[in-house]
Design an enzyme around this catalytic site. Sequence first.
Site, PDB file in Angstrom:
ATOM      1  N   GLU A 120      -5.129   0.718   2.786  1.00 53.32           N
ATOM      2  CA  GLU A 120      -4.771  -0.248   3.818  1.00 53.32           C
ATOM      3  C   GLU A 120      -4.831   0.368   5.205  1.00 53.32           C
ATOM      4  O   GLU A 120      -5.261  -0.280   6.164  1.00 53.32           O
ATOM      5  CB  GLU A 120      -3.367  -0.797   3.544  1.00 53.32           C
ATOM      6  CG  GLU A 120      -3.055  -2.112   4.275  1.00 53.32           C
ATOM      7  CD  GLU A 120      -2.488  -1.920   5.679  1.00 53.32           C
ATOM      8  OE1 GLU A 120      -2.395  -2.907   6.419  1.00 53.32           O
ATOM      9  OE2 GLU A 120      -2.134  -0.774   6.042  1.00 53.32           O
ATOM     10  N   GLU A 121      -4.420   1.628   5.313  1.00 53.45           N
ATOM     11  CA  GLU A 121      -4.417   2.299   6.607  1.00 53.45           C
ATOM     12  C   GLU A 121      -5.792   2.848   6.966  1.00 53.45           C
ATOM     13  O   GLU A 121      -5.993   3.343   8.074  1.00 53.45           O
ATOM     14  CB  GLU A 121      -3.400   3.447   6.617  1.00 53.45           C
ATOM     15  CG  GLU A 121      -1.967   3.024   6.349  1.00 53.45           C
ATOM     16  CD  GLU A 121      -1.338   2.241   7.494  1.00 53.45           C
ATOM     17  OE1 GLU A 121      -2.057   1.891   8.446  1.00 53.45           O
ATOM     18  OE2 GLU A 121      -0.135   1.977   7.424  1.00 53.45           O
TER      19      GLU A 121
ATOM     20  N   HIS B  82       0.836  -1.200   0.000  1.00 59.75           N
ATOM     21  CA  HIS B  82       0.000   0.000   0.000  1.00 59.75           C
ATOM     22  C   HIS B  82       0.871   1.250   0.000  1.00 59.75           C
ATOM     23  O   HIS B  82       1.931   1.285   0.637  1.00 59.75           O
ATOM     24  CB  HIS B  82      -0.954   0.013   1.194  1.00 59.75           C
ATOM     25  CG  HIS B  82      -0.279   0.034   2.535  1.00 59.75           C
ATOM     26  ND1 HIS B  82      -0.004   1.211   3.224  1.00 59.75           N
ATOM     27  CD2 HIS B  82       0.177  -0.955   3.334  1.00 59.75           C
ATOM     28  CE1 HIS B  82       0.587   0.924   4.371  1.00 59.75           C
ATOM     29  NE2 HIS B  82       0.705  -0.385   4.468  1.00 59.75           N
TER      30      HIS B  82
ATOM     31  N   GLU C 280       5.046  -5.700   4.047  1.00 65.03           N
ATOM     32  CA  GLU C 280       4.859  -5.020   5.325  1.00 65.03           C
ATOM     33  C   GLU C 280       6.134  -5.112   6.180  1.00 65.03           C
ATOM     34  O   GLU C 280       6.918  -6.067   6.051  1.00 65.03           O
ATOM     35  CB  GLU C 280       3.693  -5.643   6.102  1.00 65.03           C
ATOM     36  CG  GLU C 280       2.326  -5.349   5.534  1.00 65.03           C
ATOM     37  CD  GLU C 280       1.839  -3.939   5.856  1.00 65.03           C
ATOM     38  OE1 GLU C 280       2.586  -3.177   6.515  1.00 65.03           O
ATOM     39  OE2 GLU C 280       0.719  -3.604   5.448  1.00 65.03           O
TER      40      GLU C 280
ATOM     41  N   ASP D 190       6.466   1.848   6.592  1.00 65.28           N
ATOM     42  CA  ASP D 190       5.105   1.312   6.480  1.00 65.28           C
ATOM     43  C   ASP D 190       4.322   2.067   5.415  1.00 65.28           C
ATOM     44  O   ASP D 190       3.635   3.026   5.711  1.00 65.28           O
ATOM     45  CB  ASP D 190       4.401   1.403   7.833  1.00 65.28           C
ATOM     46  CG  ASP D 190       3.082   0.652   7.874  1.00 65.28           C
ATOM     47  OD1 ASP D 190       2.828  -0.149   6.952  1.00 65.28           O
ATOM     48  OD2 ASP D 190       2.314   0.872   8.813  1.00 65.28           O
TER      49      ASP D 190
ATOM     50  N   ASP E 163      -0.721   4.249   0.720  1.00 65.55           N
ATOM     51  CA  ASP E 163      -1.333   5.207   1.654  1.00 65.55           C
ATOM     52  C   ASP E 163      -0.619   5.134   3.000  1.00 65.55           C
ATOM     53  O   ASP E 163      -0.060   4.101   3.379  1.00 65.55           O
ATOM     54  CB  ASP E 163      -2.840   4.957   1.804  1.00 65.55           C
ATOM     55  CG  ASP E 163      -3.176   3.618   2.441  1.00 65.55           C
ATOM     56  OD1 ASP E 163      -2.582   2.607   2.030  1.00 65.55           O
ATOM     57  OD2 ASP E 163      -4.041   3.578   3.341  1.00 65.55           O
TER      58      ASP E 163
END
EC number: 3.5.1.18
Length: 409
Positions: free
Chosen positions: A152-153, A85, A181, A118, A87
């Site tokens: 994702e977040e 991701h 991740e 992240d 985001d």
Amino acid sequence: MSLPFPPDSSTAMTASDPVANLQTLIRCPSVTPAEGGALTALDAMLTPLGFTVDKVTAREEGTADIENLYARLGRDGPHLMFAGHTDVVPVGDEAAWTHPPFAAEIAKGELFGRGAVDMKGGIACFVAAVARHIEKNGPPAGSISFLITGDEEGPAINGTIKLLQWAAERGERWDACLVGEPTNPDRLGDMIKIGRRGSLSGKITVHGVQGHAAYPHLADNPVRGMLQLTQALMDPPFDAGTDDFQPSNLEVTTVDVGNPATNVIPAKASASFNIRFNDSWTVETLRAEILRRLEAAAGNGQLRPGREPVKYDIVWADRPSHVFLTRNNALIASLSSAIESAIGCSPKLSTTGGTSDARFIKDYCPVVEFGLVGQTMHMVDERVAVADLETLTAIYETFIDRWFAHAGS
């Protein structure tokens, strides 16, 4: 399908540098749900390498539209997916940052910025690894795809789950997936995630009778009933753990009565809970056990002598996460050996931690997770050691070589 090999030399050199890739991505302020230019930047890295890139906007009423990206190189199998991701979470107090959160500055061997670990760092390294593989070997002996979400977040409604559905409806099939991740707790190479515990949440409301605190016999305090119910949810433990998973754990996360007066017994009390559960349970069996505990506790008169059973209701949260464990030797062995060749020690295979988008991917193909060290994720001054970016790129490049060798044999 003819692919543009060799890729343009200037683009390939840029794409093969994980530090430059990460700086480009961090400088895109892609706080969920904003795309912030991150997917556009990723498109610019992948297209010259021969990838066909699609941007897919997912929508659902009551939620923000989310832009996602799917890119594929090659048309034949075996097919390896990299998922992640772009985001990121909000920066918090920007004034507290040592370096601006979207400047991607390097100081004392560390690259600072929101998303550094992240998980823009993992994406930057995998792009570099693919570019290096292409420079040395030409196109892979199969297909490589990137499945990248911008949700994702956030609520994870318009992200990976819908992008997987979109791709599968167009005939995409995958043999394995690596999610980038930040899985390492202390140093790069510590840990591969080979599964995740499930997650189930709910909210209990206990109904009482409002009244004066000095005349409790005229009221029915719901707090007393709530104490009985929450005690039953937390004790005894649900299990002692399994060979592959730590014990299931339930936490009561909120208790509310909405009562500002100290001399008033409230009319109702509510409590929310979340349980992270192992493979001793399914969502269905766990719900049944929770209901059994609540029913038994509702009739317990220890805190409410002479009263009728506690009156309560429960609402389950939408979209529980199911427990899963990956058992795929080609995938796990290829990644483990790549890490050992770069680090000199074997990674731990783990199922600890929270949930990730791997919970969606596991329905389509075997999936594992491995990325950077996660100690600064979501923090002020999120950062990554520049040396770790180079090491992770080397691990990913070796993994690509070894996975295709395993999968094609």
